[in-house]
Design an enzyme around this catalytic site. Structure first.
Site, PDB file in Angstrom:
ATOM      1  N   LEU A  26       0.864  -1.165   0.000  1.00  0.00           N
ATOM      2  CA  LEU A  26       0.000   0.000   0.000  1.00  0.00           C
ATOM      3  C   LEU A  26       0.910   1.226   0.000  1.00  0.00           C
ATOM      4  O   LEU A  26       1.980   1.208   0.607  1.00  0.00           O
ATOM      5  CB  LEU A  26      -0.904   0.028   1.237  1.00  0.00           C
ATOM      6  CG  LEU A  26      -1.965  -1.067   1.372  1.00  0.00           C
ATOM      7  CD1 LEU A  26      -2.730  -0.885   2.681  1.00  0.00           C
ATOM      8  CD2 LEU A  26      -2.925  -1.062   0.197  1.00  0.00           C
ATOM      9  N   ASP A  27       0.488   2.292  -0.660  1.00  0.00           N
ATOM     10  CA  ASP A  27       1.258   3.521  -0.643  1.00  0.00           C
ATOM     11  C   ASP A  27       1.400   4.033   0.790  1.00  0.00           C
ATOM     12  O   ASP A  27       0.577   3.728   1.661  1.00  0.00           O
ATOM     13  CB  ASP A  27       0.582   4.596  -1.493  1.00  0.00           C
ATOM     14  CG  ASP A  27       0.513   4.217  -2.965  1.00  0.00           C
ATOM     15  OD1 ASP A  27       1.348   3.401  -3.398  1.00  0.00           O
ATOM     16  OD2 ASP A  27      -0.371   4.734  -3.668  1.00  0.00           O
ATOM     17  N   LYS A  28       2.415   4.844   1.017  1.00  0.00           N
ATOM     18  CA  LYS A  28       2.708   5.366   2.353  1.00  0.00           C
ATOM     19  C   LYS A  28       1.469   5.935   3.030  1.00  0.00           C
ATOM     20  O   LYS A  28       1.212   5.666   4.208  1.00  0.00           O
ATOM     21  CB  LYS A  28       3.788   6.443   2.249  1.00  0.00           C
ATOM     22  CG  LYS A  28       4.071   7.172   3.547  1.00  0.00           C
ATOM     23  CD  LYS A  28       5.084   8.285   3.344  1.00  0.00           C
ATOM     24  CE  LYS A  28       5.291   9.083   4.619  1.00  0.00           C
ATOM     25  NZ  LYS A  28       6.248  10.207   4.428  1.00  0.00           N
TER      26      LYS A  28
END
Length: 319
Positions: free
Chosen positions: A137-139
């Site tokens: 998942l993106d940051k």
């Protein structure tokens, strides 16, 4: 601690003309390119049964055979961090990732990542490629992730991801009022001018996102997205491509748009919202050991719930 790994893949025609190490990185994406290159050079990763050089070109149709001994990866240090673990057994771990947590160490984030936290939580993950992380998942995206705790589980989960049988559903709040749901079937690859961004491009990899409307507001829409593929930034790129970028997305969101006549509180919230409004709400797959379907859900985090409350109040007041 070490373990033996056996994998076989056939090089698809779409990779014809690529270097051996590049094709291997596409087919065995759960391993780093450095590790794959070393295995090629050591003869542990072969091409049609013979040792080849990393730079050799592939034709398509060849058989890749990986027979390697996995040693513990000592590059990354365990770090004590709070993890919201929803489920854990001998094979898998399911967690709810908070906003702001980077998944894997990189040049700009050498530590303080989910991988460092996983190594502290379960030291045996040092012997599993990428500490068992099979998807990211993106940051600033919140929500559900699954981590493999054994090679068997990792192989199973990677195969399920490649077969598109893992079900992943997301909540998103986008700028603009959608009239209906739909499907975006558009390939995604590196942006031709900005290497830090992704873009819809003819030379990209196949990418499919289904979305449906959950709730409409005056200038925004709450949508639910289901992924068939898992490309980098896929939902963010696809919805921006449809001209409904995610609220708060600093990379793909474009110019901030405020609903006419909105309260000062809502305007300030929209201006200051610190991340893309995206949450992985549901995750389902076949358990690698029991072979039974399993599923988890994660409720919306407080920041998205607050945002939705403000948008609802604004919508009601202006009716």
């Amino acid at each position: 601690m070490s373990d033996t790994l056996h994998r076989d893949e056939r090089i698809p025609d779409s990779l014809a003309g690529q270097r051996f190490d590049q094709a291997a990185a596409e087919l065995f994406s759960d391993f780093s390119r450095e590790r794959l290159k070393a295995w090629i050079q050591q003869g542990m990763l072969t091409l049609d049964g013979t040792q080849a050089r990393p730079k050799d070109k592939v034709r398509g149709g060849e058989r890749l055979a990986l027979h390697a001994v996995l040693e513990e990866d000592t590059r990354w240090q365990p770090q004590a961090m709070d993890l919201d673990v929803l489920f854990e057994d001998d094979e898998v771990l399911v967690l709810n990732k908070p906003a702001g947590l980077v998944v894997h160490p990189a040049a700009g984030n050498p530590d303080g990542t989910l991988l460092n936290a996983l190594l502290h939580h379960c030291p045996a993950l040092a012997a599993i490629p990428r500490a068992g992380i099979v998807h990211r998942l993106d940051k600033d995206t919140t929500g559900l992730m699954v981590v493999a705790k054994t090679l068997k589980a990792q192989t199973s989960l990677v195969e399920q991801l490649q077969a598109r049988s893992v079900s992943r559903e997301y909540d998103a709040i986008v700028t603009g009022v959608m009239t209906a749901g739909g499907t975006v079937d558009a390939p995604i690859g590196r942006h031709p001018k900005d290497r830090k961004r992704q873009a819809v491009t003819a030379s990209g990899k196949p990418a499919i996102t289904h979305y449906r409307v959950t709730e409409r507001f005056r200038g925004h829409t709450h949508v639910r997205c289901r992924l068939e593929t898992g490309r980098t930034h896929q939902i963010r790129v696809h919805l921006a491509h449809r001209r409904f970028p995610l609220l708060g997305d600093r990379i793909y969101g474009g110019r901030l748009k405020l609903p006419a006549g909105a309260s000062e509180e809502l305007k300030e919230l929209l201006r200051s919202f610190p991340r893309q409004a995206l949450h992985a709400r549901r995750l389902a797959f076949v358990h690698p050991a029991s072979h039974e379907p399993v599923e988890w859900r994660a409720e919306l985090p407080d920041d998205l719930l607050t945002l939705l409350d403000y948008l609802r109040d604004d919508h009601r007041m202006m009716q």
